[in-house]
Design a protein around this motif. Sequence first.
Motif, PDB file in Angstrom:
ATOM      1  N   HIS A 114       0.894  -1.287   0.021  1.00  0.00           N
ATOM      2  CA  HIS A 114      -0.073   0.125  -0.068  1.00  0.00           C
ATOM      3  C   HIS A 114       0.833   1.300   0.023  1.00  0.00           C
ATOM      4  O   HIS A 114       0.509   2.296  -0.795  1.00  0.00           O
ATOM      5  N   PHE A 115       1.913   1.202   0.653  1.00  0.00           N
ATOM      6  CA  PHE A 115       2.679   2.318   0.912  1.00  0.00           C
ATOM      7  C   PHE A 115       3.934   2.438   0.173  1.00  0.00           C
ATOM      8  O   PHE A 115       4.824   3.308  -0.157  1.00  0.00           O
ATOM      9  N   SER A 116       4.057   1.500  -0.931  1.00  0.00           N
ATOM     10  CA  SER A 116       5.103   1.301  -1.917  1.00  0.00           C
ATOM     11  C   SER A 116       5.161   2.427  -2.906  1.00  0.00           C
ATOM     12  O   SER A 116       6.286   2.803  -3.586  1.00  0.00           O
ATOM     13  N   THR A 117       4.166   3.238  -3.065  1.00  0.00           N
ATOM     14  CA  THR A 117       4.187   4.325  -3.798  1.00  0.00           C
ATOM     15  C   THR A 117       4.986   5.487  -3.381  1.00  0.00           C
ATOM     16  O   THR A 117       5.443   6.470  -4.392  1.00  0.00           O
ATOM     17  N   LEU A 118       5.301   5.406  -2.124  1.00  0.00           N
ATOM     18  CA  LEU A 118       6.036   6.380  -1.498  1.00  0.00           C
ATOM     19  C   LEU A 118       7.519   5.876  -1.213  1.00  0.00           C
ATOM     20  O   LEU A 118       7.691   4.701  -1.005  1.00  0.00           O
ATOM     21  N   THR A 119       8.462   6.523  -1.443  1.00  0.00           N
ATOM     22  CA  THR A 119       9.816   6.375  -1.279  1.00  0.00           C
ATOM     23  C   THR A 119      10.016   6.265   0.187  1.00  0.00           C
ATOM     24  O   THR A 119       9.189   6.578   1.302  1.00  0.00           O
ATOM     25  N   SER A 120      11.191   5.539   0.693  1.00  0.00           N
ATOM     26  CA  SER A 120      11.389   5.286   2.382  1.00  0.00           C
ATOM     27  C   SER A 120      11.517   6.786   2.895  1.00  0.00           C
ATOM     28  O   SER A 120      10.791   7.044   3.863  1.00  0.00           O
ATOM     29  N   GLN A 121      12.023   7.518   2.385  1.00  0.00           N
ATOM     30  CA  GLN A 121      12.256   8.894   2.798  1.00  0.00           C
ATOM     31  C   GLN A 121      10.612   9.412   2.935  1.00  0.00           C
ATOM     32  O   GLN A 121      10.385  10.151   4.124  1.00  0.00           O
ATOM     33  N   GLU A 122       9.669   9.419   1.920  1.00  0.00           N
ATOM     34  CA  GLU A 122       8.521  10.439   2.224  1.00  0.00           C
ATOM     35  C   GLU A 122       7.673   9.498   3.173  1.00  0.00           C
ATOM     36  O   GLU A 122       6.947  10.153   3.729  1.00  0.00           O
ATOM     37  N   GLN A 123       7.875   8.101   3.169  1.00  0.00           N
ATOM     38  CA  GLN A 123       7.221   7.319   4.353  1.00  0.00           C
ATOM     39  C   GLN A 123       7.613   7.919   5.814  1.00  0.00           C
ATOM     40  O   GLN A 123       6.701   8.102   6.591  1.00  0.00           O
TER      41      GLN A 123
END
Length: 138
Positions: A114-123
């Motif tokens: 679900h959160f894969s559209t965000l980069t690690s930094q964005e997460q």
Amino acid sequence: MLPLKLIVGLHRNVAEIDRKTAKIAADHGLTMTQFGVLEALYNKGDMTVGCVQKKTLSTAGTIPVVVNNLVKMGLVQRLSNQKDRRQSILSLTEEGKALIGTVAPLNEEMLKEHFSTLTSQEQQEFLNIMKKLSGNRP
């Protein structure tokens, strides 16, 4: 109005995640709340009913029914609290550990997707923003 759009977006995402989690739980014979209790005990260890209630954001009226059903299912056991006899400690049984050990990773994988559209930094930024909004420092 941007704040309204933010809250609608948050609600839509939470509703979608909840729907997917409920499906994963149901596929393994659990309700969403039962899954939440098992997951809390799996990740945090043994705890009182009150602590489980707080961790799962359940109500005082709901949690005893959920716990009783999990005990009947053989997934959770009540142990007496040696420090306070008025309380009992909830603990996963071996069957409960096995079940949540199967179901929790499926849910974690769904969340990663679900959160894969965000980069690690964005997460991480998103997490920091959520903490800031709730009054906690990142």
